[in-house]
Design a protein around this motif. Structure first.
Motif, PDB file in Angstrom:
ATOM      1  N   MET A 329      95.378 -41.184  10.026  1.00 50.59           N
ATOM      2  CA  MET A 329      96.666 -41.374   9.359  1.00 50.59           C
ATOM      3  C   MET A 329      97.784 -40.589  10.014  1.00 50.59           C
ATOM      4  N   ARG A 330      97.485 -39.705  10.951  1.00 52.45           N
ATOM      5  CA  ARG A 330      98.524 -38.959  11.645  1.00 52.45           C
ATOM      6  C   ARG A 330      99.203 -39.783  12.726  1.00 52.45           C
ATOM      7  N   GLN A 331      98.596 -40.898  13.119  1.00 54.96           N
ATOM      8  CA  GLN A 331      99.153 -41.691  14.210  1.00 54.96           C
ATOM      9  C   GLN A 331     100.396 -42.462  13.787  1.00 54.96           C
ATOM     10  N   SER A 332     100.363 -43.043  12.596  1.00 48.01           N
ATOM     11  CA  SER A 332     101.520 -43.806  12.118  1.00 48.01           C
ATOM     12  C   SER A 332     101.397 -43.992  10.618  1.00 48.01           C
ATOM     13  N   ALA A 333     102.511 -44.355   9.991  1.00 45.73           N
ATOM     14  CA  ALA A 333     102.507 -44.561   8.550  1.00 45.73           C
ATOM     15  C   ALA A 333     101.667 -45.786   8.185  1.00 45.73           C
ATOM     16  N   LEU A 334     101.787 -46.861   8.976  1.00 42.71           N
ATOM     17  CA  LEU A 334     100.958 -48.035   8.779  1.00 42.71           C
ATOM     18  C   LEU A 334      99.853 -48.015   9.828  1.00 42.71           C
ATOM     19  N   CYS A 335      98.623 -47.818   9.375  1.00 44.26           N
ATOM     20  CA  CYS A 335      97.496 -47.647  10.294  1.00 44.26           C
ATOM     21  C   CYS A 335      96.943 -49.007  10.702  1.00 44.26           C
ATOM     22  N   ASP A 336      97.807 -49.827  11.333  1.00 48.83           N
ATOM     23  CA  ASP A 336      97.355 -51.142  11.758  1.00 48.83           C
ATOM     24  C   ASP A 336      96.566 -51.082  13.050  1.00 48.83           C
ATOM     25  N   ARG A 337      96.557 -49.924  13.702  1.00 50.09           N
ATOM     26  CA  ARG A 337      95.763 -49.737  14.914  1.00 50.09           C
ATOM     27  C   ARG A 337      94.680 -48.702  14.638  1.00 50.09           C
ATOM     28  N   HIS A 338      93.467 -49.062  14.971  1.00 50.58           N
ATOM     29  CA  HIS A 338      92.344 -48.162  14.707  1.00 50.58           C
ATOM     30  C   HIS A 338      92.148 -47.204  15.873  1.00 50.58           C
ATOM     31  N   SER A 339      91.560 -46.056  15.563  1.00 52.93           N
ATOM     32  CA  SER A 339      91.220 -45.079  16.598  1.00 52.93           C
ATOM     33  C   SER A 339      89.916 -45.437  17.276  1.00 52.93           C
ATOM     34  N   LYS A 340      88.952 -45.920  16.483  1.00 58.05           N
ATOM     35  CA  LYS A 340      87.657 -46.307  17.032  1.00 58.05           C
ATOM     36  C   LYS A 340      87.180 -47.561  16.315  1.00 58.05           C
ATOM     37  N   LEU A 341      86.437 -48.377  17.074  1.00 63.78           N
ATOM     38  CA  LEU A 341      85.870 -49.599  16.533  1.00 63.78           C
ATOM     39  C   LEU A 341      84.368 -49.594  16.781  1.00 63.78           C
ATOM     40  N   PHE A 342      83.607 -49.626  15.687  1.00 63.63           N
ATOM     41  CA  PHE A 342      82.148 -49.641  15.787  1.00 63.63           C
ATOM     42  C   PHE A 342      81.682 -51.073  15.538  1.00 63.63           C
ATOM     43  N   GLU A 343      81.153 -51.680  16.586  1.00 63.00           N
ATOM     44  CA  GLU A 343      80.741 -53.075  16.493  1.00 63.00           C
ATOM     45  C   GLU A 343      79.644 -53.334  17.502  1.00 63.00           C
ATOM     46  N   GLU A 344      78.568 -53.927  17.030  1.00 61.73           N
ATOM     47  CA  GLU A 344      77.426 -54.206  17.892  1.00 61.73           C
ATOM     48  C   GLU A 344      77.573 -55.594  18.504  1.00 61.73           C
ATOM     49  N   THR A 345      77.473 -55.663  19.810  1.00 59.94           N
ATOM     50  CA  THR A 345      77.599 -56.936  20.517  1.00 59.94           C
ATOM     51  C   THR A 345      76.294 -57.711  20.414  1.00 59.94           C
ATOM     52  N   GLU A 346      76.406 -58.964  20.005  1.00 56.14           N
ATOM     53  CA  GLU A 346      75.221 -59.790  19.851  1.00 56.14           C
ATOM     54  C   GLU A 346      74.805 -60.365  21.199  1.00 56.14           C
ATOM     55  N   PRO A 347      73.515 -60.508  21.420  1.00 53.50           N
ATOM     56  CA  PRO A 347      73.054 -61.128  22.675  1.00 53.50           C
ATOM     57  C   PRO A 347      73.477 -62.587  22.748  1.00 53.50           C
ATOM     58  N   PRO A 348      73.752 -63.099  23.927  1.00 57.58           N
ATOM     59  CA  PRO A 348      74.169 -64.506  24.058  1.00 57.58           C
ATOM     60  C   PRO A 348      73.093 -65.456  23.562  1.00 57.58           C
ATOM     61  N   GLY A 349      73.552 -66.498  22.889  1.00 57.00           N
ATOM     62  CA  GLY A 349      72.625 -67.493  22.359  1.00 57.00           C
ATOM     63  C   GLY A 349      72.026 -67.144  21.024  1.00 57.00           C
ATOM     64  N   ALA A 350      72.397 -66.004  20.461  1.00 58.65           N
ATOM     65  CA  ALA A 350      71.813 -65.590  19.184  1.00 58.65           C
ATOM     66  C   ALA A 350      72.652 -66.018  17.985  1.00 58.65           C
ATOM     67  N   ARG A 351      73.839 -66.561  18.208  1.00 56.11           N
ATOM     68  CA  ARG A 351      74.713 -66.933  17.104  1.00 56.11           C
ATOM     69  C   ARG A 351      74.230 -68.209  16.433  1.00 56.11           C
ATOM     70  N   SER A 352      74.466 -68.254  15.131  1.00 52.90           N
ATOM     71  CA  SER A 352      74.142 -69.441  14.342  1.00 52.90           C
ATOM     72  C   SER A 352      75.162 -69.551  13.219  1.00 52.90           C
ATOM     73  N   PHE A 353      74.981 -70.527  12.363  1.00 61.20           N
ATOM     74  CA  PHE A 353      75.907 -70.711  11.246  1.00 61.20           C
ATOM     75  C   PHE A 353      75.921 -69.501  10.327  1.00 61.20           C
ATOM     76  N   PHE A 354      74.775 -68.801  10.198  1.00 61.59           N
ATOM     77  CA  PHE A 354      74.671 -67.683   9.263  1.00 61.59           C
ATOM     78  C   PHE A 354      74.998 -66.337   9.899  1.00 61.59           C
ATOM     79  N   THR A 355      75.275 -66.319  11.189  1.00 69.06           N
ATOM     80  CA  THR A 355      75.448 -65.045  11.889  1.00 69.06           C
ATOM     81  C   THR A 355      76.560 -64.215  11.271  1.00 69.06           C
ATOM     82  N   GLU A 356      77.714 -64.824  11.052  1.00 64.39           N
ATOM     83  CA  GLU A 356      78.847 -64.067  10.525  1.00 64.39           C
ATOM     84  C   GLU A 356      78.633 -63.663   9.072  1.00 64.39           C
ATOM     85  N   ILE A 357      77.934 -64.499   8.312  1.00 62.24           N
ATOM     86  CA  ILE A 357      77.712 -64.183   6.897  1.00 62.24           C
ATOM     87  C   ILE A 357      76.815 -62.964   6.752  1.00 62.24           C
ATOM     88  N   ILE A 358      75.705 -62.949   7.452  1.00 65.95           N
ATOM     89  CA  ILE A 358      74.760 -61.840   7.307  1.00 65.95           C
ATOM     90  C   ILE A 358      75.252 -60.586   8.020  1.00 65.95           C
TER      91      ILE A 358
END
Length: 532
Positions: A329-358
């Motif tokens: 919150m020290r970066q700006s009043a509106l924290c529309d930019r994150h300091s860090k993003l934690f996200e696991e990259t899925e292996p290619p070909g592993a996506r399906s209709f349920f991937t985003e839901i689960i």
């Protein structure tokens, strides 16, 4: 049951050991035992929808526990094992007084929220308690925040002495001796009332008898005539609403979190996070806003938000895309930019209709030190190191056995169930719930293979399938909208022990004692506690 971070198994193991505070051999698995149950239902008893527990929270000391239900009630419990009820003679006869596991008793309850109706949007607002958070204590009073979909309230719970009127004018013996004329001349004064505190602390008016003008005192008078007196010999807990934080969220509130500065807290809905000063209830600051200009461009929603336990300027929030953003919150009043993003990259070909839901994260928790973040999606628990964004340091598979049944789970809306997660106070273990009123405990230390599956019953190690109950209400998903096509309830399938699934009996809410190996679990309207 634990898979280390892919691509860097050696590097991933060390931080987990640091979280547990030891690089030695992994700790042995705990043996969990039944401790207590509150609100246990009888066999065949139908549970009312308003009695189902929807939130659980220990305070920082572990001396108090609060639960909220779908009827808008908050129930408080207090720890009793610290006060040994045995006599001195019994303690002297005991050869060894070992450590006792935490035990609790019912303290009080109060109605926190009432059902409301938004006339502008023609929308009913449920009284269901979504979250409860304990605040910093002041003197002997307890403060806590509770929220439903739209309104947050600050409650103060204090002990009040119950006052009663003692020796109200004449005693019974004097009335009997001098009585008939005196009794006939006593009438109720409809204008004179004496306030007194009832059992719930609310002042009620009590009529005061007075002597009629036609009454004549007998010769010698009444020697027992005296002034009434107030006395108190009991105390009761009284809950009073101190602040109401309303009209700040257009969407349903899913999270509230207290700041370590003990002055502010955040509330999060599907698209925004607001910052409040706990003493100011008519003004909040919008610090995160992910609402697009065109709602058709909406791709994700906020699912959970949590303040850092030590740094008052850092918070994290999760999204329906399976990512966790750390903001400063020290970066700006509106924290529309994150300091860090934690996200696991899925292996290619592993996506399906349920991937985003689960992949949607339903709950996140900071470890006590603040270096690790525990997240729960539909299939797994993941432990993240705030210094490593690409992959989690450990992944705990919870519902991997349900992967072949994703289509059926989607049809009956079970795939949208929001399971909570929790960590032990020392960070060595994590826990989360599952179906058939089961919950799972995993060891978080490096090399640990602890993975216990327990049932929320008096025999937690039995893991017997419970009798199917009435199907629960459907859960809507903002990003995908509410669907009206519904199939029948899910056909039971084999569980982790070769039994049968019951997708209507789900253990969504649980909490870990901050200083002891004690887990509180909500199974429908019952609160179960287990210790190790």
């Amino acid at each position: 049951m634990i898979s280390s971070a892919s691509g860097a198994p050696a590097a991933a193991g060390a931080p987990v050991a640091t979280a547990a505070g030891s690089d030695d051999a992994p700790l042995p698995a705990l043996e969990w035992k039944f401790s207590q149950v509150f609100g246990e239902r009888a066999i065949g008893e139908e549970v009312q929808e308003v009695d189902i527990i929807s939130a659980i929270e220990f305070d920082k000391t572990g001396e108090h526990l609060a639960t909220g239900d779908r009827g808008g009630r908050v129930v408080l419990f207090e720890r009793t094992d610290g006060r040994d009820q045995r006599t001195r003679r019994e303690l002297e006869r005991a050869d060894f007084v070992g450590p006792r596991h935490p035990e609790y008793r019912y303290s009080t309850e109060f109605q926190s929220h009432e059902p409301e109706f938004d006339y502008l949007k023609s929308l009913e607002i449920e009284e269901k308690i979504n979250k409860i958070r304990w605040c910093q204590t002041a003197n002997a009073a307890q403060f806590l925040l509770s929220t439903n979909d739209k309104t947050i309230k600050l409650w103060k719970v204090t002990e009040k002495k119950l006052k009663q009127v003692k020796s109200l004018n004449l005693d019974s013996g004097a009335i009997q001796r001098n009585g008939n004329a005196m009794a006939n001349s006593m009438v109720l004064n409809t204008k004179g009332f004496a306030p007194r505190l009832s059992m719930n602390g609310v002042a009620v008016n009590r009529p005061i008898p007075f002597i009629s003008p036609d009454f004549a005192f007998p010769p010698g008078g009444f020697p027992s005539l005296h002034l009434p007196a107030l006395w108190s010999n009991e105390t009761a807990l009284v809950a009073r609403c101190r602040k109401v934080y309303a009209n700040a969220h257009a969407y349903h509130i899913n999270s509230i979190s207290n700041n370590s500065d003990c002055e502010t807290f955040i509330s999060a809905d599907d698209l925004r996070i607001n910052l409040w000063n706990i003493e100011v209830n008519d003004q909040s600051f919008n610090i995160v806003d992910i609402k697009p200009t065109n709602m058709e461009d909406l791709t994700e929603v906020i699912t959970s938000a949590e303040f850092h336990p030590n740094h008052c300027n850092i918070l994290a929030y999760s999204s329906s895309k399976g990512s966790i953003r750390l903001i400063d919150m020290r970066q700006s009043a509106l924290c529309d930019r994150h300091s860090k993003l934690f996200e696991e990259t899925e292996p290619p070909g592993a996506r399906s209709f349920f991937t985003e839901i689960i992949a949607s994260i339903s709950d996140i928790k900071f470890a006590r030190g603040g270096r690790y973040i525990l997240s729960r999606d539909y299939m797994t628990l993941k432990l993240w190191d705030v210094n490593m964004e690409s992959v989690p340091v450990a992944t705990f598979k919870v519902h991997e056995h349900l992967r072949p049944k994703l289509y059926d789970l989607y049809e009956n809306d079970s795939i949208f169930d929001k399971f909570e997660c929790c960590l032990s106070g020392d960070g060595m273990r994590v826990a989360t719930g599952s179906y058939s009123n089961l919950f799972r405990v995993f060891g978080a230390t490096s090399g640990s293979e602890e993975a216990s599956t327990l049932e929320a019953s008096k025999t937690p190690n039995r893991r017997v399938m419970a009798t199917p109950s009435k199907p629960g209400s459907r859960l809507a998903n903002l990003a995908r909208g509410r669907r009206d096509n519904r199939r029948g309830s899910e056909n039971p399938g084999p569980d982790l022990n070769g039994g049968v699934h019951d997708f209507t009996s789900k253990l969504l809410h649980l909490a870990w004692h901050p200083a002891a190996n004690l887990i509180a679990c909500a199974a429908s309207n019952s609160l179960y506690m287990y210790y190790a």
